[in-house]
Design a protein around this motif. Structure first.
Motif, PDB file in Angstrom:
ATOM      1  N   PHE A 146      52.561  56.385  49.081  1.00 21.70           N
ATOM      2  CA  PHE A 146      51.344  57.222  48.369  1.00 21.70           C
ATOM      3  C   PHE A 146      51.363  56.189  46.994  1.00 21.70           C
ATOM      4  O   PHE A 146      50.276  55.700  46.969  1.00 21.70           O
ATOM      5  N   LEU A 147      52.252  55.683  46.393  1.00 18.53           N
ATOM      6  CA  LEU A 147      51.935  54.862  45.568  1.00 18.53           C
ATOM      7  C   LEU A 147      51.693  53.123  45.368  1.00 18.53           C
ATOM      8  O   LEU A 147      50.954  53.326  44.991  1.00 18.53           O
ATOM      9  N   GLU A 148      51.717  52.483  47.459  1.00 19.21           N
ATOM     10  CA  GLU A 148      52.327  51.787  46.949  1.00 19.21           C
ATOM     11  C   GLU A 148      50.063  51.448  47.585  1.00 19.21           C
ATOM     12  O   GLU A 148      48.956  50.957  47.325  1.00 19.21           O
ATOM     13  N   SER A 149      49.829  52.948  47.744  1.00 19.34           N
ATOM     14  CA  SER A 149      48.282  53.041  48.033  1.00 19.34           C
ATOM     15  C   SER A 149      47.275  53.072  46.819  1.00 19.34           C
ATOM     16  O   SER A 149      46.746  52.850  46.862  1.00 19.34           O
ATOM     17  N   GLU A 150      47.558  53.610  46.056  1.00 24.30           N
ATOM     18  CA  GLU A 150      47.277  53.806  44.563  1.00 24.30           C
ATOM     19  C   GLU A 150      47.351  52.335  43.845  1.00 24.30           C
ATOM     20  O   GLU A 150      46.666  52.430  43.309  1.00 24.30           O
ATOM     21  N   LEU A 151      47.971  52.012  44.145  1.00 25.09           N
ATOM     22  CA  LEU A 151      48.504  50.429  43.424  1.00 25.09           C
ATOM     23  C   LEU A 151      46.984  49.578  44.038  1.00 25.09           C
ATOM     24  O   LEU A 151      47.391  49.059  43.132  1.00 25.09           O
ATOM     25  N   ARG A 152      47.415  49.650  45.724  1.00 24.69           N
ATOM     26  CA  ARG A 152      46.107  48.527  45.782  1.00 24.69           C
ATOM     27  C   ARG A 152      44.793  49.693  45.715  1.00 24.69           C
ATOM     28  O   ARG A 152      43.964  48.595  45.081  1.00 24.69           O
ATOM     29  N   LYS A 153      44.041  50.881  45.631  1.00 21.27           N
ATOM     30  CA  LYS A 153      43.382  51.068  45.054  1.00 21.27           C
ATOM     31  C   LYS A 153      42.626  50.604  43.242  1.00 21.27           C
ATOM     32  O   LYS A 153      41.930  50.090  43.173  1.00 21.27           O
ATOM     33  N   MET A 154      44.128  50.194  42.652  1.00 23.61           N
ATOM     34  CA  MET A 154      43.545  49.851  41.150  1.00 23.61           C
ATOM     35  C   MET A 154      43.711  47.837  41.653  1.00 23.61           C
ATOM     36  O   MET A 154      42.807  47.913  41.196  1.00 23.61           O
ATOM     37  N   ASP A 155      43.761  47.651  42.264  1.00 23.79           N
ATOM     38  CA  ASP A 155      43.530  46.347  42.446  1.00 23.79           C
ATOM     39  C   ASP A 155      42.515  46.296  42.630  1.00 23.79           C
ATOM     40  O   ASP A 155      41.267  45.419  42.542  1.00 23.79           O
ATOM     41  N   LEU A 156      42.231  46.627  43.834  1.00 29.35           N
ATOM     42  CA  LEU A 156      40.510  46.602  44.393  1.00 29.35           C
ATOM     43  C   LEU A 156      39.411  47.185  42.971  1.00 29.35           C
ATOM     44  O   LEU A 156      38.020  46.638  42.600  1.00 29.35           O
ATOM     45  N   ALA A 157      39.793  48.228  42.225  1.00 33.59           N
ATOM     46  CA  ALA A 157      38.938  48.591  41.277  1.00 33.59           C
ATOM     47  C   ALA A 157      38.969  47.364  39.522  1.00 33.59           C
ATOM     48  O   ALA A 157      37.427  47.062  39.441  1.00 33.59           O
ATOM     49  N   GLU A 158      39.635  46.993  39.852  1.00 26.74           N
ATOM     50  CA  GLU A 158      40.401  45.565  39.013  1.00 26.74           C
ATOM     51  C   GLU A 158      39.519  44.468  39.206  1.00 26.74           C
ATOM     52  O   GLU A 158      38.182  44.071  39.272  1.00 26.74           O
ATOM     53  N   LYS A 159      38.602  44.202  41.206  1.00 28.88           N
ATOM     54  CA  LYS A 159      38.382  43.380  41.536  1.00 28.88           C
ATOM     55  C   LYS A 159      36.547  42.704  41.280  1.00 28.88           C
ATOM     56  O   LYS A 159      35.931  42.524  40.771  1.00 28.88           O
ATOM     57  N   LYS A 160      36.298  44.625  41.266  1.00 29.97           N
ATOM     58  CA  LYS A 160      34.497  45.334  41.455  1.00 29.97           C
ATOM     59  C   LYS A 160      34.813  44.986  40.054  1.00 29.97           C
ATOM     60  O   LYS A 160      33.299  44.938  39.903  1.00 29.97           O
ATOM     61  N   SER A 161      35.632  45.868  39.365  1.00 28.20           N
ATOM     62  CA  SER A 161      35.080  45.086  37.905  1.00 28.20           C
ATOM     63  C   SER A 161      34.878  43.959  37.363  1.00 28.20           C
ATOM     64  O   SER A 161      34.556  43.575  35.630  1.00 28.20           O
ATOM     65  N   GLN A 162      35.729  42.766  37.377  1.00 23.13           N
ATOM     66  CA  GLN A 162      36.134  41.414  36.655  1.00 23.13           C
ATOM     67  C   GLN A 162      34.211  41.195  36.526  1.00 23.13           C
ATOM     68  O   GLN A 162      33.781  41.099  37.440  1.00 23.13           O
ATOM     69  N   GLY A 163      34.866  40.572  35.459  1.00 28.70           N
ATOM     70  CA  GLY A 163      33.369  40.107  34.413  1.00 28.70           C
ATOM     71  C   GLY A 163      32.239  40.672  34.267  1.00 28.70           C
ATOM     72  O   GLY A 163      31.694  40.408  33.732  1.00 28.70           O
ATOM     73  N   LYS A 164      32.768  42.356  34.983  1.00 26.24           N
ATOM     74  CA  LYS A 164      31.678  42.746  33.991  1.00 26.24           C
ATOM     75  C   LYS A 164      31.621  43.215  32.955  1.00 26.24           C
ATOM     76  O   LYS A 164      33.087  44.305  32.802  1.00 26.24           O
ATOM     77  N   GLU A 165      31.182  43.602  31.640  1.00 30.57           N
ATOM     78  CA  GLU A 165      31.124  44.445  30.996  1.00 30.57           C
ATOM     79  C   GLU A 165      30.776  45.823  30.370  1.00 30.57           C
ATOM     80  O   GLU A 165      29.662  46.129  31.229  1.00 30.57           O
ATOM     81  N   ILE A 166      32.365  46.763  29.916  1.00 37.44           N
ATOM     82  CA  ILE A 166      31.907  47.746  29.715  1.00 37.44           C
ATOM     83  C   ILE A 166      31.348  48.043  28.911  1.00 37.44           C
ATOM     84  O   ILE A 166      31.421  48.020  27.182  1.00 37.44           O
ATOM     85  N   LYS A 167      30.199  48.608  28.344  1.00 40.23           N
ATOM     86  CA  LYS A 167      29.789  49.451  26.659  1.00 40.23           C
ATOM     87  C   LYS A 167      30.363  50.722  26.513  1.00 40.23           C
ATOM     88  O   LYS A 167      29.078  51.369  27.991  1.00 40.23           O
ATOM     89  N   ILE A 168      29.963  51.227  25.605  1.00 34.95           N
ATOM     90  CA  ILE A 168      30.199  53.002  25.485  1.00 34.95           C
ATOM     91  C   ILE A 168      29.633  53.249  24.596  1.00 34.95           C
ATOM     92  O   ILE A 168      29.573  52.246  23.730  1.00 34.95           O
ATOM     93  N   ASN A 169      28.249  53.794  24.355  1.00 37.09           N
ATOM     94  CA  ASN A 169      28.056  53.935  23.403  1.00 37.09           C
ATOM     95  C   ASN A 169      27.962  55.067  22.505  1.00 37.09           C
ATOM     96  O   ASN A 169      27.578  55.982  22.912  1.00 37.09           O
TER      97      ASN A 169
END
Length: 169
Positions: A146-169
């Motif tokens: 379970f823990l390894e699966s959750e960490l893989r999900k975090m890695d995947l989310a990080e790779k998808k968001s690299q280079g994208k700027e997050i703006k909050i208004n």
């Protein structure tokens, strides 16, 4: 950046940390309860002063769980089982720190997510460390997967968001 969070928290020691500290101290050398207390005070530069009422009951539980044993000269030493648990915790700690570094780089949103994640991990870690000695090998493997699966999900989310700027208004 993680140290900023710890500075805000002050000298509060996260629940479950004391068990981890004792195992790490005993990995270095067999020690008495007093020596463990003295090491904690020295290492924290006096910011953390664990009481005998904290350390000795924890040592008793660690003895019951087979993670430490008492030597003939009255000192405590880590067992093979204790070293395995400690090494697993250390590996998980490194993975979590790497993930938190990525999240902190995301700015304010990352900090919010990281704070939430720290609280959740602390809760999970406390629950696991309290119950690990009662878990079957099957249950331990399920938690690990379970823990390894959750960490893989975090890695995947990080790779998808690299280079994208997050703006909050």
């Amino acid at each position: 950046m993680i140290s900023d969070w710890f500075q805000r928290v002050g000298s509060s020691i996260p629940r479950g940390f004391s068990r981890y500290f004792i195992l790490e101290a005993l990995k270095k050398k067999p020690s008495t309860g007093k020596e463990i207390i003295d090491a904690a005070i020295a290492q924290s530069e006096g910011k953390w002063k664990p009481s005998p009422g904290l350390i000795y009951p924890l040592l008793g539980r660690l003895l019951d769980e087979g993670l430490v044993e008492e030597t003939k000269d009255g000192k405590y030493q880590i067992t093979k089982k204790g070293r395995i648990v400690s090494d697993d915790l250390e590996s998980l700690d490194k993975i979590v720190k790497n993930q938190l570094d990525v999240i902190f780089r995301m700015g304010d949103v990352g900090k919010f997510i990281a704070m939430d994640l720290i609280e959740r991990i602390n809760t999970i870690g406390t629950s696991l460390s309290s119950n690990i000695s009662y878990m079957t090998k099957d249950e331990t493997q399920k938690y690990r997967k379970f823990l390894e699966s959750e960490l893989r999900k975090m890695d995947l989310a990080e790779k998808k968001s690299q280079g994208k700027e997050i703006k909050i208004n």
